[in-house]
Design a protein around this motif. Structure first.
Motif, short mmCIF file in Angstrom:
data_model
loop_
_atom_site.label_atom_id
_atom_site.label_comp_id
_atom_site.label_asym_id
_atom_site.label_seq_id
_atom_site.Cartn_x
_atom_site.Cartn_y
_atom_site.Cartn_z
N THR A 1 0.74 -1.36 -0.01
CA THR A 1 -0.16 0.04 -0.28
C THR A 1 0.85 1.22 -0.04
O THR A 1 2.10 1.03 0.41
CB THR A 1 -1.04 0.22 1.27
OG1 THR A 1 -0.27 0.21 2.43
CG2 THR A 1 -1.82 -1.06 1.32
N VAL A 2 0.21 2.60 -0.37
CA VAL A 2 0.92 3.77 -0.38
C VAL A 2 -0.20 4.63 0.58
O VAL A 2 -1.32 4.45 0.06
CB VAL A 2 1.29 4.28 -1.74
CG1 VAL A 2 0.23 4.34 -2.50
CG2 VAL A 2 1.92 5.56 -1.34
N ASN B 1 -5.01 3.80 3.06
CA ASN B 1 -3.99 3.00 2.60
C ASN B 1 -4.39 2.23 1.37
O ASN B 1 -5.21 1.54 1.35
CB ASN B 1 -3.66 1.68 3.57
CG ASN B 1 -2.84 2.32 5.02
OD1 ASN B 1 -2.00 3.09 4.86
ND2 ASN B 1 -3.28 1.59 6.22
N ASN C 1 -1.32 -0.79 -3.87
CA ASN C 1 -0.34 -0.36 -4.79
C ASN C 1 0.45 -1.70 -5.09
O ASN C 1 1.62 -1.77 -4.86
CB ASN C 1 0.65 0.51 -4.10
CG ASN C 1 1.92 1.18 -5.25
OD1 ASN C 1 1.69 0.89 -6.21
ND2 ASN C 1 3.00 1.40 -4.51
N ILE D 1 -1.25 11.23 -5.38
CA ILE D 1 -0.14 10.32 -4.79
C ILE D 1 0.97 11.03 -5.70
O ILE D 1 2.04 11.11 -4.94
CB ILE D 1 -0.69 8.84 -4.71
CG1 ILE D 1 -1.69 8.50 -3.97
CG2 ILE D 1 0.61 8.04 -4.54
CD1 ILE D 1 -2.07 7.12 -4.04
N LYS D 2 1.19 10.77 -6.91
CA LYS D 2 2.15 11.25 -7.69
C LYS D 2 2.52 12.66 -7.49
O LYS D 2 3.95 13.07 -6.95
CB LYS D 2 1.99 11.31 -9.12
CG LYS D 2 2.94 11.84 -9.97
CD LYS D 2 4.13 10.95 -9.81
CE LYS D 2 5.06 11.41 -10.93
NZ LYS D 2 6.63 10.46 -10.74
N TYR E 1 3.59 12.51 -3.30
CA TYR E 1 4.63 11.72 -2.79
C TYR E 1 5.71 11.27 -3.89
O TYR E 1 6.64 10.49 -3.46
CB TYR E 1 4.14 10.57 -2.10
CG TYR E 1 2.96 10.89 -1.06
CD1 TYR E 1 3.15 11.81 0.06
CD2 TYR E 1 1.67 10.19 -1.30
CE1 TYR E 1 2.31 11.86 0.91
CE2 TYR E 1 0.82 10.57 -0.44
CZ TYR E 1 1.00 11.28 0.69
OH TYR E 1 -0.12 11.70 1.59
N ASN E 2 5.62 11.79 -4.93
CA ASN E 2 6.30 11.52 -6.27
C ASN E 2 6.55 9.82 -6.46
O ASN E 2 7.49 9.18 -6.74
CB ASN E 2 7.65 11.79 -6.03
CG ASN E 2 8.53 12.01 -7.48
OD1 ASN E 2 7.75 12.14 -8.72
ND2 ASN E 2 9.62 11.73 -7.40
N LYS E 3 5.21 9.24 -6.16
CA LYS E 3 5.10 7.89 -6.28
C LYS E 3 3.99 7.61 -7.35
O LYS E 3 3.05 7.90 -7.46
CB LYS E 3 4.61 7.00 -5.02
CG LYS E 3 5.43 7.29 -3.91
CD LYS E 3 5.11 6.36 -2.65
CE LYS E 3 6.21 6.30 -1.37
NZ LYS E 3 5.51 5.66 -0.40
N ASN E 4 4.49 6.40 -8.10
CA ASN E 4 3.67 6.04 -9.35
C ASN E 4 2.96 4.77 -8.92
O ASN E 4 3.64 3.75 -8.58
CB ASN E 4 4.52 5.74 -10.58
CG ASN E 4 5.07 6.90 -11.09
OD1 ASN E 4 4.44 7.98 -11.41
ND2 ASN E 4 6.47 7.00 -11.45
N ILE E 5 1.36 4.81 -9.00
CA ILE E 5 0.73 3.65 -8.56
C ILE E 5 -0.33 3.47 -9.91
O ILE E 5 -0.48 4.22 -10.83
CB ILE E 5 -0.10 3.95 -7.39
CG1 ILE E 5 -1.24 5.08 -7.70
CG2 ILE E 5 0.68 4.14 -6.30
CD1 ILE E 5 -2.29 4.92 -6.48
#
Length: 243
Positions: free
Chosen positions: A7-8, A14, A17, A69-70, A73-77
């Motif tokens: 998860t992210v 939560n 991911n 989320i990108k 947190y600069n996260k790719n989901i």
């Protein structure tokens, strides 16, 4: 609850991911989805928020959640829509010769779902029940729904009562339901039945599914996208710059 490695976090949620194929389902689990609309509603509806937070799997069903989320947190989901989890579970049930139950929508829609499954997934046993169309169910009505599900003992229970009612109902009655997987998927009932046509893969891949749905159903969808869209952006910006 799902292991945090899969998860992210998005504020208080939560978000799943990982690839669906990488997750083994063993114990009873509750699957919900979250999009920008449900995120906004949950911020003002504590019961709905609790239901989403206590999902065993909370899927990112919308470009808004993926983009947030990108941005934060600069996260790719990867977006996983209700239609995606529905198809995945049906494929799995067909291989295992399992059982699924559809709770919600109209008799007409449910009959069309059962007819389609009999052709596409002939190894699946299907049952369904159409509850009254109302904001609140009585205790008698809740008990009837639970009894219908438990008499069939499905491997998967699909709940389609529209958000946030379906998520609240599923969370509240999770421990009373004799089903291994409880999955709230709302509009997927109509998509699969063909009573509402989901935008094709071309628009989905362009992240414009929401725009096509708005064009096709402006009276029903304008508030979700044109009002709650800016509200969602405001909430995400507030989260980004809270410090």
């Amino acid at each position: 609850m799902l292991k945090t490695a899969c998860t992210v976090s998005l504020k208080d949620y939560n978000i799943y991911n990982a690839e669906l194929l990488k997750y083994e389902i063993n114990d009873k689990i509750l699957i919900n989805t979250i999009n920008q609309y449900s995120y906004c509603i949950a911020e003002k509806d504590a019961e709905f928020k609790k239901a989403l937070q206590n999902s065993d799997i909370l899927l990112p069903d919308g470009v808004g959640i993926v983009s947030a989320i990108k941005f934060l947190y600069n996260k790719n989901i990867k977006k996983i829509a209700g239609a995606d989890i529905h198809h995945y579970l049906l494929q799995d049930l067909d291989k295992k010769k399992g059982k699924c139950f559809y709770l919600g929508s109209s008799e007409t829609t449910l009959n069309k779902i059962a007819e389609r499954i009999s052709k596409e997934f002939p190894n699946i046993q299907v049952d369904f029940f159409s509850p009254p169309y109302k904001t609140e169910f009585s205790e008698i009505e809740n008990n009837e729904m639970i009894e219908k599900v438990n008499a069939f003992m499905p491997d998967v229970l699909f709940v389609g009562m529209t958000a946030p009612k379906q998520e609240k109902w599923s969370y509240k009655h999770k421990n009373m339901l004799d089903a291994k997987i409880i999955c709230s998927i709302g509009a997927v009932f109509d998509f699969y039945a063909g009573t509402i046509i989901r935008p094709n893969k071309f628009w989905v891949d362009l992240s414009l599914e929401w725009f096509i749905r708005l064009l096709k159903e402006p009276k029903r969808m304008w508030r979700r996208y044109l009002y709650f869209g800016p509200v969602f952006i405001k909430l995400i910006l507030k989260e980004k710059f809270k410090n």
